[in-house]
Design a protein around this motif. Structure first.
Motif, PDB file in Angstrom:
ATOM      1  N   UNK A   1       0.808  -1.233   0.000  1.00  0.00           N
ATOM      2  CA  UNK A   1       0.000   0.000   0.000  1.00  0.00           C
ATOM      3  C   UNK A   1       0.839   1.281   0.000  1.00  0.00           C
ATOM      4  N   UNK A   2       2.158   1.159   0.128  1.00  0.00           N
ATOM      5  CA  UNK A   2       2.998   2.358   0.263  1.00  0.00           C
ATOM      6  C   UNK A   2       3.293   2.985  -1.099  1.00  0.00           C
ATOM      7  N   UNK A   3       3.267   4.329  -1.199  1.00  0.00           N
ATOM      8  CA  UNK A   3       3.715   4.964  -2.434  1.00  0.00           C
ATOM      9  C   UNK A   3       5.225   4.804  -2.581  1.00  0.00           C
ATOM     10  N   UNK A   4       5.691   4.731  -3.817  1.00  0.00           N
ATOM     11  CA  UNK A   4       7.140   4.620  -4.011  1.00  0.00           C
ATOM     12  C   UNK A   4       7.476   4.121  -5.402  1.00  0.00           C
ATOM     13  N   UNK A   5       8.793   3.920  -5.610  1.00  0.00           N
ATOM     14  CA  UNK A   5       9.284   3.387  -6.887  1.00  0.00           C
ATOM     15  C   UNK A   5       9.135   1.879  -6.882  1.00  0.00           C
ATOM     16  N   UNK A   6       8.526   1.365  -7.938  1.00  0.00           N
ATOM     17  CA  UNK A   6       8.397  -0.075  -8.102  1.00  0.00           C
ATOM     18  C   UNK A   6       8.936  -0.443  -9.477  1.00  0.00           C
ATOM     19  N   UNK A   7       9.613  -1.598  -9.526  1.00  0.00           N
ATOM     20  CA  UNK A   7      10.364  -1.964 -10.724  1.00  0.00           C
ATOM     21  C   UNK A   7       9.811  -3.247 -11.331  1.00  0.00           C
ATOM     22  N   UNK A   8       9.697  -3.283 -12.650  1.00  0.00           N
ATOM     23  CA  UNK A   8       9.155  -4.497 -13.245  1.00  0.00           C
ATOM     24  C   UNK A   8       9.355  -4.568 -14.741  1.00  0.00           C
ATOM     25  N   UNK A   9       8.681  -5.559 -15.316  1.00  0.00           N
ATOM     26  CA  UNK A   9       8.786  -5.836 -16.757  1.00  0.00           C
ATOM     27  C   UNK A   9       7.385  -5.733 -17.360  1.00  0.00           C
ATOM     28  N   UNK A  10       7.263  -4.960 -18.422  1.00  0.00           N
ATOM     29  CA  UNK A  10       5.968  -4.697 -19.046  1.00  0.00           C
ATOM     30  C   UNK A  10       5.650  -5.620 -20.218  1.00  0.00           C
ATOM     31  N   UNK A  11       6.536  -6.574 -20.537  1.00  0.00           N
ATOM     32  CA  UNK A  11       6.332  -7.286 -21.806  1.00  0.00           C
ATOM     33  C   UNK A  11       6.892  -8.701 -21.700  1.00  0.00           C
ATOM     34  N   UNK A  12       6.031  -9.664 -21.360  1.00  0.00           N
ATOM     35  CA  UNK A  12       6.472 -11.035 -21.128  1.00  0.00           C
ATOM     36  C   UNK A  12       5.492 -12.011 -21.792  1.00  0.00           C
ATOM     37  N   UNK A  13       6.044 -12.955 -22.534  1.00  0.00           N
ATOM     38  CA  UNK A  13       5.214 -13.975 -23.190  1.00  0.00           C
ATOM     39  C   UNK A  13       5.365 -15.319 -22.478  1.00  0.00           C
TER      40      UNK A  13
END
Ligand SMILES: [Zn+2]
Ligand SMILES: [Zn+2]
Length: 497
Positions: free
Chosen positions: A156-168
């Protein structure tokens, strides 16, 4: 060529009006609340709680709870639609949801026929003299909207989150090694497991055109409860590929012309439902090797596209650099120069989660960092729309790129707009962490401004100033490492007269 501001504004207003006219105005029916009481007379019976599903339902969510119980033992619950059995969860769940594409584990996704549905309460044990008072709440949705697979934000905390937008995955053309070692269609869980293992905060599973992966994603989200699983799909047409994030309903991919009207049939449907459209790998060539990979759709009304995949992992792997015409900078620059606010993101476009991280373009390479109000699908969409987003080529969690600007009392974060009158000065502040000995580059209206380059500061922020000339501009920063490699790519702040 730049579009004059007034023309852009007029087009925006027209588009907004057109969009509002086309928008889905269906209103959900009020929640149905049904209460009841069970006693020894109901012992070893199957009582039915009847509720109504109207025509055109897109989702049915049932919440069951006890208002009062004089014994510990509860009742088992299951549900039947007007035509068939739809699932059973005994006493293990007090809420379940069903839609066309996905449902709570134990329940069956599929069409939601209108009529009388029955929640079955199976009372295996009610002691003499015992009483159970219960409440059933049924929420029916009648228009598609962004879907969360988790009941609450992953964080629930605001902040920077890191990830991948394109996965098959194997729900389209993703493959990985089976137990025998043979390369075969890769189940969704393998990609999610890899994303979780690489400590990503979110991953969008974006199989081509299909909606078949969402049911497994809902089941996996319960287990992989530290990584946000975001619904995605890659709209794969003859004239371009684009990810749609947030939505699970079918979207029409069968374009036969590159004209805007044909493309808007699905783009507007996605936008009207609260989803986000991101054009993928627009610089890649279309041909027999790759159906519709380049973006050749005619110009779209402003506001149609929410994001551009500026760095694609496949292209990154092929050329060993995020730079070059095969990446998405050209389309991004063009849209920004037209006055659009479009967020640049990255995506690995990985088709095999087993590929090791030493190679560029594996799952999480590039990583996109998004500043979110919370880690949820809603937060992810809001974060991308806000534009406070940067691309991290090397998947390095210690790296951070942020930009803010001040002009008099006005303030803007990366992705925001800053009013700047002719002759006034805006000061920009850059946070660039994790790239010692690196160089911050400043880009204004798609052109590098060498005079504003700064070394990455050991601590604190670097700054530079820009004077207003009474025109619209956009300014973003990017970072090269000590070897001159482009490693961090930021989004613009928009200067408005
Ligand atoms: Zn593609
Ligand atoms: Zn793809």
């Amino acid at each position: 060529m730049k579009t004059p501001l007034c023309a852009t504004l007029a087009a925006l207003v027209l588009f907004a009006a057109g969009s509002a006219l086309a928008a889905d105005r269906r209103v959900d029916p009020p929640e149905q609340v049904i209460t009841g009481r069970l006693t020894r007379a109901d012992h070893q019976t199957h009582r039915e709680v009847v509720f109504t599903v109207p025509p055109g339902a897109t989702r049915v969510t049932v919440r069951f709870r006890y208002l009062r119980r004089t014994q510990d033992a509860g009742v088992d619950i299951g549900v039947f639609d007007p035509e068939r059995f739809r699932g059973w969860s005994g006493t293990t769940r007090d809420v379940f949801t069903l839609s066309t594409e996905e449902a709570t584990p134990g329940y069956l996704p599929g069409p939601l026929p209108a009529g009388r549905w029955r929640l079955v309460l199976s009372a295996s044990q009610i002691r003499p003299g015992a009483e159970i008072e219960y409440e059933t709440r049924v929420a029916v949705e009648t228009r598609p909207r962004p879907v969360e697979f988790a009941d609450a934000p992953i964080n629930p905390a605001p902040g920077w989150y890191r990830g991948d937008f394109h996965v098959h995955t194997g729900d389209s053309d993703g493959s990985c090694a089976a137990h025998s070692g043979r390369e075969t269609h890769c189940p969704v869980y393998r990609a999610v497991e890899t994303a979780a293992g690489r400590n990503l905060d979110f991953v969008a599973i974006t199989d081509h055109n299909t909606t078949a992966h969402y049911n497994e994603m809902r089941e996996l989200q319960e287990h992989f409860d530290k990584v946000l699983l975001a619904p995605g799909r890659e709209m794969t047409t003859f004239f371009g590929h684009a990810n749609v994030f947030g939505l699970t309903q079918f979207l029409e991919y069968r374009m036969t012309q590159p004209d805007a009207a044909d493309a808007l049939s699905w783009i507007q449907a996605a936008n009207d439902s609260g989803g986000l459209v991101s054009v993928n790998h627009p610089g890649v060539a279309t041909g027999e090797e790759c159906m519709g990979c380049g973006w050749s759709v005619d110009p779209l009304p402003p506001g149609s596209i929410g994001a551009v995949e500026v760095v694609n992992g496949g292209t990154l792997d092929e050329f060993g650099t995020p730079e070059g015409p095969k990446q998405g900078f050209d389309l991004w620059d063009r849209l920004l120069n037209q006055g659009e606010h479009v967020t640049g993101i990255g995506g690995s476009d990985i088709h095999n989660p087993d590929l090791p991280t030493e190679r560029l373009g594996t799952l999480g390479s590039p990583t996109t960092a998004v500043y979110m109000p919370e880690l949820s699908v809603k937060g992810l969409l809001a974060g991308v729309r806000s534009g406070r987003v940067f691309i991290d080529i090397d998947m390095r969690p210690d790296r951070l790129l942020d930009l803010r600007a001040e002009a008099g009392p006005a303030r803007a974060e990366m992705g925001g707009s800053l009013p700047l009158a002719r002759g006034a000065t805006a000061t920009f502040f850059v946070t660039a962490r994790g790239v010692p000995g690196g160089q911050i580059e400043v880009i204004e209206d798609a052109a590098l401004v060498p005079a504003l380059a700064r070394p990455t500061p050991a601590e604190g922020e670097a700054s530079f100033a820009v004077s207003g000339d009474g025109a619209r501009h956009w300014i973003r920063v990017q970072v090269r490492d000590i070897h001159g490699r482009l490693v961090l790519i930021g989004n613009p702040i928009y200067l408005t007269p």
